[in-house]
Scaffold this active site. Structure first.
Site, mmCIF file in Angstrom:
data_model
loop_
_atom_site.group_PDB
_atom_site.id
_atom_site.type_symbol
_atom_site.label_atom_id
_atom_site.label_comp_id
_atom_site.label_asym_id
_atom_site.label_seq_id
_atom_site.Cartn_x
_atom_site.Cartn_y
_atom_site.Cartn_z
ATOM 1 N N LYS A 161 0.845 -1.191 0.000
ATOM 2 C CA LYS A 161 0.000 0.000 0.000
ATOM 3 C C LYS A 161 0.887 1.250 0.000
ATOM 4 O O LYS A 161 1.869 1.319 0.736
ATOM 5 C CB LYS A 161 -0.903 -0.037 1.253
ATOM 6 C CG LYS A 161 -2.125 0.826 1.145
ATOM 7 C CD LYS A 161 -3.183 0.443 2.159
ATOM 8 C CE LYS A 161 -4.305 1.464 2.114
ATOM 9 N NZ LYS A 161 -5.480 1.091 2.898
ATOM 10 N N ARG A 199 -26.129 -1.600 5.308
ATOM 11 C CA ARG A 199 -25.921 -3.051 5.246
ATOM 12 C C ARG A 199 -26.620 -3.776 6.393
ATOM 13 O O ARG A 199 -26.978 -4.926 6.282
ATOM 14 C CB ARG A 199 -24.428 -3.364 5.374
ATOM 15 C CG ARG A 199 -23.597 -3.135 4.159
ATOM 16 C CD ARG A 199 -23.453 -4.426 3.380
ATOM 17 N NE ARG A 199 -23.015 -4.193 2.037
ATOM 18 C CZ ARG A 199 -21.768 -4.356 1.601
ATOM 19 N NH1 ARG A 199 -20.853 -4.785 2.438
ATOM 20 N NH2 ARG A 199 -21.469 -4.133 0.359
ATOM 21 N N GLU A 201 -20.546 -5.070 8.870
ATOM 22 C CA GLU A 201 -21.504 -4.239 9.593
ATOM 23 C C GLU A 201 -22.631 -5.074 10.207
ATOM 24 O O GLU A 201 -23.066 -4.799 11.338
ATOM 25 C CB GLU A 201 -22.089 -3.175 8.654
ATOM 26 C CG GLU A 201 -21.126 -2.064 8.261
ATOM 27 C CD GLU A 201 -20.134 -2.436 7.163
ATOM 28 O OE1 GLU A 201 -20.248 -3.543 6.596
ATOM 29 O OE2 GLU A 201 -19.233 -1.627 6.875
HETATM 30 C C1 LIG Z 1 -19.570 -1.920 3.406
HETATM 31 C C2 LIG Z 1 -18.372 -1.038 3.561
HETATM 32 N N1 LIG Z 1 -17.869 -0.823 4.793
HETATM 33 C C3 LIG Z 1 -16.794 -0.027 4.952
HETATM 34 C C4 LIG Z 1 -16.208 0.560 3.874
HETATM 35 C C5 LIG Z 1 -15.057 1.524 4.073
HETATM 36 N N2 LIG Z 1 -13.840 1.031 3.426
HETATM 37 C C6 LIG Z 1 -13.475 1.496 2.233
HETATM 38 S S1 LIG Z 1 -12.091 0.778 1.697
HETATM 39 C C7 LIG Z 1 -11.952 -0.143 3.056
HETATM 40 C C8 LIG Z 1 -10.803 -1.063 3.199
HETATM 41 C C9 LIG Z 1 -10.651 -1.905 2.001
HETATM 42 O O1 LIG Z 1 -9.494 -2.639 2.107
HETATM 43 P P1 LIG Z 1 -9.088 -3.589 0.933
HETATM 44 O O2 LIG Z 1 -10.267 -4.327 0.435
HETATM 45 O O3 LIG Z 1 -7.934 -4.408 1.404
HETATM 46 O O4 LIG Z 1 -8.662 -2.636 -0.223
HETATM 47 P P2 LIG Z 1 -7.415 -1.669 -0.313
HETATM 48 O O5 LIG Z 1 -7.973 -0.294 -0.108
HETATM 49 O O6 LIG Z 1 -6.435 -2.050 0.736
HETATM 50 O O7 LIG Z 1 -6.923 -1.894 -1.682
HETATM 51 C C10 LIG Z 1 -12.985 0.116 3.939
HETATM 52 C C11 LIG Z 1 -13.129 -0.481 5.248
HETATM 53 C C12 LIG Z 1 -16.771 0.321 2.608
HETATM 54 N N3 LIG Z 1 -16.280 0.888 1.507
HETATM 55 N N4 LIG Z 1 -17.843 -0.488 2.481
#
Ligand SMILES: Cc1ncc(C[n+]2csc(CCOP(=O)(O)OP(=O)(O)O)c2C)c(N)n1
Length: 626
Positions: A280, A392, A364
């Site tokens: 990242k 959700r 959630e």
């Molecule tokens: C249902 C939901 N809950 C929380 C989020 C907030 N959120 C956005 S990105 C993320 C983390 C995602 O991590 P990952 O899938 O590993 O992707 P990366 O950004 O590391 O590529 C979160 C918790 C969301 N987008 N959707």
């Protein structure tokens, strides 16, 4: 510049390996430049550059389908699909969305923003392909954080049983927004740390690269041997059991290796999961060093990584501090978040009370039902989730918490219009989906002081309660802030008016007060009530004030349908009050990215918008009377 020659994925396929690497650098530079000006999601996007290039190189987009989860890895994809001009105005009104959006480009196979949906959507596409006798490839690009979300397992479980041909590319950077959590994350770490991968990646490569002439060929030879061995022997029991062939871990910054693996996967006819390891923030040191801070950023100086503007007062921070204080003398108090410890401010609670803090991952539904279990056993759980993501967990709020009247408090951050994150992140449905639930108290403070008061009040409330607030809360000055404590369901008459009474919720209170001043200049007397409880309503105050006014106005930053205004209409109708009512709120359409002010303007919810609409309606009423 190579980047300027890429208008569609076919252009990229003409480049050789050296040029692809150069392209990766140019994409990174452009992403850093634009995000430093516009703000946006930086670290995840930087990590996925080589992976995106490889996917574009191997897949035939848009015939093949690339379904991105959440979309925080979509910037390079946007730059490679004819959107370089649009991207310069990233997240601005009329510019590129920060997320994949089907109506923005034919290359965005699916609109995203909420996590853990990609495998389901991709499976749907793959099944359609098979029914229609198509022959395209479907790939879902999913992060390790998204893999903490239950929908992913529902989809894997479903896809695996039928052996549907599809590729799941797991982009594992060991991070959600914050450090990833959960047993699956531990499992992925073990896979990542498989000896051959680590040895090959770090030690051997570094040393060989320093050897003149022979280093690179020897390294390539070792990679080939390693890959042969791995493809024969390394499997993963978990994904195998789900019916997915596991391939990996693969270095997500090695374009050549990625292309080789993806090509093989594309020709396979089984469900495959390719485990790709990325870093990242890759390529921009401040983001590599502080991936959490650089997950989502406001405009910043590239040299230092420092933020350009001043941040306002974070509502989540205020709430966390209040909770920390309350937790001192109340062992029942605990905090739960669904992968958002930083965004919700609860990271401060985590530091203060680690044993009473739970980050459950992007889950959630689970967060809410777990809170119900804790409340039933005597805890006082505070569930901190953004308004948009709490959608959700509607059924869990309804059935598991409220049906059982359990004292769970929902701390709903990012309520109302949210600005540049746009349509997928608007917190404008919560009043509608919560107001109708029996037993649930729904509150929205007008400023920081009331936010604190509401959190304090919740401590002794023995039933479900929801407090919704925007990301930043104003500290309203004397004369505007509320002067006293209040009870559940109690509204506040801020100012009286003989022509109009405005009943406003949360952030709309201050705007309505400004509107009333503007109206006064036009000879219209408008009073304002802070309707801080959307449920239960202060029916006495409402009826008393509404029956005296010539026009009742409701103001909320929530959709009109099912919102606060409809609740007011209902109370007045039942009480047989016939004062005309004008409901102001968010219209029933998806509000795209822009600044919050522009979005408020578009909805007629600025002070000027409110005062003009009131003036117009009064004029109409006068006309009717005549
Ligand atoms: C249902 C939901 N809950 C929380 C989020 C907030 N959120 C956005 S990105 C993320 C983390 C995602 O991590 P990952 O899938 O590993 O992707 P990366 O950004 O590391 O590529 C979160 C918790 C969301 N987008 N959707």
């Amino acid at each position: 510049m190579l980047i300027e020659q890429i208008h569609e994925p076919a252009d990229l396929k003409k480049l050789n390996m050296r040029q692809l690497k150069q392209l990766a650098q140019e994409l990174r530079d452009e992403i850093v430049k634009v995000v430093s000006n516009r703000g946006g999601h930086l670290a995840s996007n930087l990590g996925a550059v080589e992976l995106t290039i490889a996917l574009h190189y191997v897949l035939d987009l848009p015939e093949d389908k690339l379904v991105m989860d959440v979309g925080h890895q979509s910037y390079a994809h946007k730059l490679l699909t004819g959107r370089q001009e649009l991207f310069k105005r990233l997240r601005q009104k009329g510019g590129a969305s920060g997320f994949p959006q089907m109506d923005e480009s034919e290359y965005d196979a699916f609109t995203a923003g909420h996590a853990s949906t990609a495998i389901s959507a991709a499976l749907g596409m793959a099944r359609t392909r098979d029914i229609m006798r198509g022959d395209y490839c479907v790939a879902a690009l999913v992060g390790d954080g998204a893999l903490t979300g239950g929908m992913c397992y529902e989809a894997l479980n479903d896809a695996g049983q039928n052996g549907t041909r599809m590729i799941v590319v797991l982009n594992d950077n060991d991070m959600s927004i914050a450090r990833n959590v959960g047993a699956m994350s531990r499992h992925l770490t073990r896979l990542r740390q498989s000896k051959s991968y680590i040895a090959m990646k770090h030690g051997v490569r570094d040393r060989l690269e320093k050897m003149p002439r022979f280093g690179e060929p020897i390294y390539r030879f070792l990679v080939r041997c390693r890959n042969r061995v791995r493809s024969l022997f390394i499997s993963d029991r978990f994904f195998d059991a789900l019916g997915f062939k596991y391939i990996g871990p693969v270095d997500g910054h090695d374009i050549k290796q990625l292309i080789r693996v993806l090509r093989r996967a594309k020709n396979d006819d089984k469900p495959l999961l390719i485990h790709v390891v990325t870093q990242k923030g890759r390529g921009y040191t401040p983001a590599e060093d502080h991936p959490v801070d650089f997950h989502g950023v406001a405009p910043f100086y590239i040299d230092s990584g420092e933020c350009k503007g001043e941040e306002g007062v974070s509502s989540g921070g205020v709430v966390a501090r209040q909770l920390i204080e309350m937790a001192e003398s109340d062992i029942r108090i605990c905090a739960i978040t669904a992968a958002m410890p930083n965004g919700t401010g609860m990271v401060a609670f985590q530091e203060a009370w680690p044993e009473r803090f739970f980050d459950v991952g992007i889950a959630e539904e689970h967060a809410v039902t777990m809170a119900a279990g804790m409340a039933f056993q005597g805890m006082k759980p505070y569930v901190a989730i953004y308004s948009t993501f709490l959608q959700r967990a509607y059924d869990q709020i309804l059935m598991d918490v409220c049906r059982n009247a359990l004292p769970v408090t929902f701390l709903i951050d990012r309520a109302g219009l949210v600005g540049p994150d746009g349509a997928t992140h608007q917190g404008v449905f919560d009043l509608s989906y919560l107001r109708s639930i029996p037993e649930l108290i729904v509150a929205a403070p007008r400023d920081i002081r009331d936010l604190k008061k509401l959190v304090r009040l919740s401590q002794d409330v023995n039933r479900p309660m929801a407090i919704r607030y925007p990301r930043e809360c104003e500290d309203l000055g004397p004369g505007i802030q509320s002067q006293r404590d209040f009870d559940i369901g109690e509204w506040e008459l801020i100012s009286s008016g003989s022509d109009v009474m405005i009943f406003a919720v949360g952030r709309m209170v201050q705007l309505s007060m400004q509107a009333s001043i503007e109206l006064m200049g036009k000879g219209i007397s408008a009073g304002v009530v802070d309707a801080r409880f959307v449920a239960p309503m202060d029916k006495n105050l409402l009826i008393e004030q509404a029956s005296r006014a010539r026009l009742v106005v409701t103001a909320e930053d929530n959709v009109l349908s099912g919102g606060f205004g409809e609740g007011v209409l209902d109370v007045l109708a039942q009480a047989d009050i016939h004062t005309p009512v004008m409901t102001l709120g968010v219209p029933e359409r998806f509000i795209e990215h822009a600044t919050i002010t522009q979005q408020l303007e578009a909805c007629g919810l600025t002070s000027l918008g409110i005062s003009r609409q009131i003036e117009k309606r009064l004029n109409m009423l006068r006309g009717n009377i005549r």
